[in-house]
Write an enzyme that holds these catalytic residues in place. Structure first.
Site, mmCIF file in Angstrom:
data_model
loop_
_atom_site.group_PDB
_atom_site.id
_atom_site.type_symbol
_atom_site.label_atom_id
_atom_site.label_comp_id
_atom_site.label_asym_id
_atom_site.label_seq_id
_atom_site.Cartn_x
_atom_site.Cartn_y
_atom_site.Cartn_z
ATOM 1 N N ASP B 94 0.865 -1.168 0.000
ATOM 2 C CA ASP B 94 0.000 0.000 0.000
ATOM 3 C C ASP B 94 0.914 1.236 0.000
ATOM 4 O OD1 ASP B 94 -2.201 1.738 0.588
ATOM 5 O OD2 ASP B 94 -1.600 1.660 2.697
ATOM 6 N N ASP B 96 -0.085 5.130 0.965
ATOM 7 C CA ASP B 96 -0.258 6.077 2.071
ATOM 8 C C ASP B 96 -0.232 5.358 3.418
ATOM 9 O OD1 ASP B 96 -0.670 7.681 -0.082
ATOM 10 O OD2 ASP B 96 -2.537 8.566 0.628
#
Lengths: 90, 306
Positions: B94, B96
């Site tokens: 991922d 953020d």
């Protein structure tokens, strides 16, 4: 900063749950820091372990440290040896 | 005989071994192999425990180990022998909160003076409380009129998480396929992908016109299900199965890739992820992930005991 000093512990005996927990807990209670640890249950039945402990932060003399560990080992059904690593040449 | 492999990484201090092994002993798990050592100030331990005689459900044991792992500070991974044996060949991360130490959408909203509103939506979306597509559209709307030049400036000072470069370059050397997958925006994701040299980047496209954002977004990464579908499609294309994948993330939209991958790692995760991940990293350093994946002689030794 206290000077690093090391103790080597070996243990052999009949395998069962809780052996490393028992030994490492007593080491932690004396403020020893385990820096290296190898263990295997040979044939899933024989417990064999070696441990290098940094004892820089331990307040007690080597002989007392050794006695406490040997007693714990006996309680756990292990043959325990405790060496002052400085005498081995570390 | 059923077995688990536990990997613990911590700042070296007395009591780490005692804590983890006591948790195992308490539930009657028997350790059949241990390899532990400290290097510089980092302590790492890998052990194999026989869980065929435990006196609780495995999930209770795992919960207890995770709690112990939180106390050691850096991280813990608990894998079944079966998943550990599978060589890992792909990593999906991922962006953020994982590769980038910020919620990029919130940072962009800050430039528009709508940070507070955006943050509330991001938070709710990451905790799985609102629909991801709605959250994405709403936040994209808030960026309407943002000049692309400002985004360029933001790109220059992107806070890449410590250890990210090392993790990706080490895994690429080991032949891993590397995937960046984010519900955040393409302009930033492509930059991160370029800098860290990810093989694949999936993100959502912000529409711009005349040098400014229009507030519209074209989405392909819309929550947990779509992340899983995208991962499956990359894996299929590369001839890799899901149990050969490692997934790293922090929020609700990472939940399914974390659950279904061979090794699912929560990186400073929200609670929903913490409960489901088989491994946790509790510090902002991605190098801990390398310890969980493991390599070389130690990994072979451990596999020999499974």
């Amino acid at each position: 900063m206290p000077k690093d000093s090391f103790v080597v512990v070996t243990a052999v005996g009949k395998d069962k749950p809780g052996l490393i927990a028992g030994l490492s807990s007593i080491v932690a209670s004396m403020n020893g820091n385990i820096e290296d640890l190898d263990q295997v249950a040979m044939k899933n039945a024989i417990f064999v372990m070696s441990m290098l402990i940094n004892t820089a932060k331990c307040k007690m003399p080597f002989e007392e440290f050794k006695k406490i560990l040997m007693n714990k080992g006996e309680e756990l059904g292990l043959k325990v040896e405790v060496y002052d690593a400085n005498l081995i040449g570390v | 005989m059923s077995k688990i492999v536990v990997t613990v990484v911590g700042r070296d201090r007395p009591g780490i071994v005692a804590g983890v092994t006591s948790a195992l002993a308490k539930f009657n798990a028997n350790i059949v192999k241990t390899r532990a050592s400290s290097l510089m100030d980092i302590f790492m331990m890998v052990l194999v425990a026989d869980i065929s005689k435990i006196n609780v459900d495995l999930c209770d044991l795992v919960e207890e180990l995770k709690r112990e792992g939180e106390m050691t500070g850096l991280g813990i991974s608990i894998e079944t022998g079966e998943t550990y044996k599978k060589e890992k060949r792909l990593i999906v991360l991922d962006m953020d909160g994982t590769v980038v130490d910020a919620e990029v959408i919130d940072e962009l909203a800050k430039m528009m003076g709508t940070e507070k509103e955006a943050k509330a939506i991001t938070q709710a979306a990451m905790e799985g409380k609102i629909n991801f597509r709605d959250a994405l559209n709403k936040r994209a709307q808030m960026l309407k009129g943002l000049p692309l030049s400002k985004m360029e400036k933001f790109k220059e000072k992107l806070p890449i998480v410590q250890g990210a470069h090392d993790l990706i370059s080490e895994l690429k050397k080991a032949g891993f396929v590397t995937v960046l997958m984010t519900g955040s925006f393409d302009i930033i994701a492509n930059e991160v992908g370029r800098r860290l040299r990810f093989d694949y980047v999936f993100s959502n496209r912000l529409i711009a016109k005349d040098g400014k954002l229009t507030g519209e977004v074209e989405g392909q990464v819309l929550g947990a299900e779509s992340k899983l579908e995208l991962l499956k499609s990359v894996a299929r294309k590369e001839g890799i199965t899901l149990d050969e994948c490692v997934a790293v993330g922090d929020g609700a939209n990472d939940l399914l890739i974390i659950k279904d991958s061979g090794l699912g790692i929560g990186f400073n995760p929200k609670k929903v992820v913490k409960d489901e991940a088989s491994a946790l990293v509790n510090v902002k350093d991605l190098k801990v992930v390398l310890a969980f994946i493991g390599s070389g002689k130690i990994r072979e030794e451990i596999k020999g005991r499974l």
